[in-house]
Design a protein around this motif. Structure first.
Motif, PDB file in Angstrom:
ATOM      1  N   ARG A   1      33.279  -0.043 -64.605  1.00 18.36           N
ATOM      2  CA  ARG A   1      32.501   0.817 -63.709  1.00 18.36           C
ATOM      3  C   ARG A   1      31.051   0.368 -63.596  1.00 18.36           C
ATOM      4  NH1 ARG A   1      34.710   5.982 -63.096  1.00 18.36           N
ATOM      5  NH2 ARG A   1      32.879   6.442 -61.814  1.00 18.36           N
ATOM      6  N   GLY A   2      30.633  -0.522 -64.487  1.00 21.71           N
ATOM      7  CA  GLY A   2      29.261  -1.010 -64.415  1.00 21.71           C
ATOM      8  C   GLY A   2      29.069  -2.153 -65.393  1.00 21.71           C
TER       9      GLY A   2
ATOM     10  N   LEU B   1      33.939   5.813 -70.113  1.00 21.57           N
ATOM     11  CA  LEU B   1      32.761   5.781 -69.245  1.00 21.57           C
ATOM     12  C   LEU B   1      31.572   6.386 -69.969  1.00 21.57           C
ATOM     13  CD1 LEU B   1      31.777   5.129 -66.379  1.00 21.57           C
ATOM     14  CD2 LEU B   1      32.236   7.511 -65.792  1.00 21.57           C
ATOM     15  N   GLY B   2      30.478   5.643 -69.946  1.00 19.04           N
ATOM     16  CA  GLY B   2      29.288   6.080 -70.650  1.00 19.04           C
ATOM     17  C   GLY B   2      29.054   5.281 -71.906  1.00 19.04           C
ATOM     18  N   ARG B   3      30.122   4.758 -72.510  1.00 18.08           N
ATOM     19  CA  ARG B   3      29.985   3.920 -73.700  1.00 18.08           C
ATOM     20  C   ARG B   3      29.789   2.489 -73.238  1.00 18.08           C
ATOM     21  NH1 ARG B   3      34.939   3.352 -77.717  1.00 18.08           N
ATOM     22  NH2 ARG B   3      34.732   5.624 -77.667  1.00 18.08           N
ATOM     23  N   LEU B   4      28.638   1.886 -73.596  1.00 20.92           N
ATOM     24  CA  LEU B   4      28.381   0.494 -73.249  1.00 20.92           C
ATOM     25  C   LEU B   4      28.897  -0.413 -74.344  1.00 20.92           C
ATOM     26  CD1 LEU B   4      26.659   1.614 -70.960  1.00 20.92           C
ATOM     27  CD2 LEU B   4      24.901  -0.062 -71.541  1.00 20.92           C
TER      28      LEU B   4
ATOM     29  N   TYR C   1      22.504   4.281 -80.659  1.00 22.38           N
ATOM     30  CA  TYR C   1      23.174   3.011 -80.881  1.00 22.38           C
ATOM     31  C   TYR C   1      22.712   2.421 -82.213  1.00 22.38           C
ATOM     32  CZ  TYR C   1      25.201   2.471 -76.202  1.00 22.38           C
ATOM     33  OH  TYR C   1      25.955   2.611 -75.063  1.00 22.38           O
TER      34      TYR C   1
ATOM     35  N   VAL D   1      25.401   9.453 -66.277  1.00 21.45           N
ATOM     36  CA  VAL D   1      26.250   8.777 -67.248  1.00 21.45           C
ATOM     37  C   VAL D   1      26.308   7.299 -66.897  1.00 21.45           C
ATOM     38  CG1 VAL D   1      28.586   8.592 -68.168  1.00 21.45           C
ATOM     39  CG2 VAL D   1      27.622  10.832 -67.620  1.00 21.45           C
ATOM     40  N   ALA D   2      26.229   6.430 -67.903  1.00 20.13           N
ATOM     41  CA  ALA D   2      26.291   4.985 -67.670  1.00 20.13           C
ATOM     42  C   ALA D   2      27.554   4.662 -66.893  1.00 20.13           C
ATOM     43  CB  ALA D   2      26.281   4.237 -68.998  1.00 20.13           C
TER      44      ALA D   2
ATOM     45  N   THR E   1      30.782  -0.975 -69.074  1.00 22.14           N
ATOM     46  CA  THR E   1      31.341   0.345 -69.329  1.00 22.14           C
ATOM     47  C   THR E   1      32.424   0.602 -68.291  1.00 22.14           C
ATOM     48  OG1 THR E   1      30.844   2.693 -69.686  1.00 22.14           O
ATOM     49  CG2 THR E   1      29.732   1.635 -67.851  1.00 22.14           C
TER      50      THR E   1
ATOM     51  N   PHE F   1      25.937  -4.321 -67.074  1.00 23.55           N
ATOM     52  CA  PHE F   1      24.496  -4.189 -67.248  1.00 23.55           C
ATOM     53  C   PHE F   1      23.927  -5.453 -67.877  1.00 23.55           C
ATOM     54  CE2 PHE F   1      24.176   0.457 -66.635  1.00 23.55           C
ATOM     55  CZ  PHE F   1      25.496   0.808 -66.756  1.00 23.55           C
TER      56      PHE F   1
END
Lengths: 111, 117
Positions: free
Chosen positions: A31-32, A96-99, B35, B98-99, A91, A34
């Motif tokens: 979804r992304g 979703l939200g966890r990189l 983190y 949200v990421a 992510t 970075f």
């Protein structure tokens, strides 16, 4: 297993010598994607987010691109102040939200 | 605009002692993350809050780590008792959304470096 792998681990460039950093990912339902820059003793600094294959983003001497399996960070005519560790993260899917971060590429640009 | 604030910047403790880290996110950011970054590695998510609630704590070692977010703003991360392998930088980050969503860019603080002897 969701995973991000970066290469090379370290890269030394002479000022003005363009190159690319690689980030390959196996994040399901991405979804992304970075890119961050991290200087010694500092937290990561946001550079780009890419959302879909074919997308490109630019900022000064940096250009990020995304395919279905990997992302590249192109550095054009780097300067010594571009020296830093560049982190890639993805992510997606049910997390979703966890990189998921790679280990980073440590870039050194010498004059 | 003020960034993410963290304290303390450095902490040295002996194993089996306890330690707490504090984070103040960017104003208006609903999502807050902690983190862990071990030397030479990328950051690893410990816990994610959406306003007051925990969204993801699946990678938090709950036998020794705890975290809370007060009134949907500040957060604390506690380690008790600490182990040698907890030596790392603890990074707090916040995002508007949200990421992975359009407003999901994470903004990190400078981190709290923990050394466990």
């Amino acid at each position: 297993e969701d995973q991000v792998t970066q290469s090379p681990e370290a890269l030394r460039l002479q000022e003005g010598e363009s190159s690319s950093l690689n980030c390959s990912y196996t994040v399901s339902g991405l979804r992304g994607l970075f890119w961050y820059r991290q200087d010694p003793g500092k937290g990561p600094e946001f550079l780009f987010t890419l959302y879909s294959a074919g997308e490109e983003k630019e900022k000064e001497r940096l250009k990020a691109t995304l395919t279905k399996k990997e992302s590249f960070l192109h550095i054009t005519a780097p300067k010594p102040e571009d020296s830093a560790t560049y982190l890639c993260a993805g992510t997606g899917g049910s997390t979703l939200g966890r990189l998921y971060f790679g280990r980073g590429t440590q870039l050194t640009v010498w004059p | 605009e003020a960034g993410v604030a963290q304290s303390p910047r450095y902490k040295i403790i002996e194993k089996r002692q306890s330690v707490a880290f504090w984070c103040n996110p960017i104003s208006g950011h609903a999502t807050l993350y902690w983190y862990q970054q071990i030397l030479g590695q990328g950051p690893k998510l410990l816990i994610q809050f959406q306003n007051n609630g925990v969204v993801d704590d699946s990678q938090l070692p709950k036998d020794r780590f705890s975290a809370e977010r007060l009134k949907g703003v500040d957060s604390t991360l506690k380690i008790q008792p600490a182990k040698l392998e907890d030596s790392a930088v603890y990074l707090c980050a916040s995002s508007l959304g949200v990421a992975g969503a359009n407003t999901g860019e994470l903004f990190f603080g400078e981190g709290s470096r923990l050394t466990v002897l």
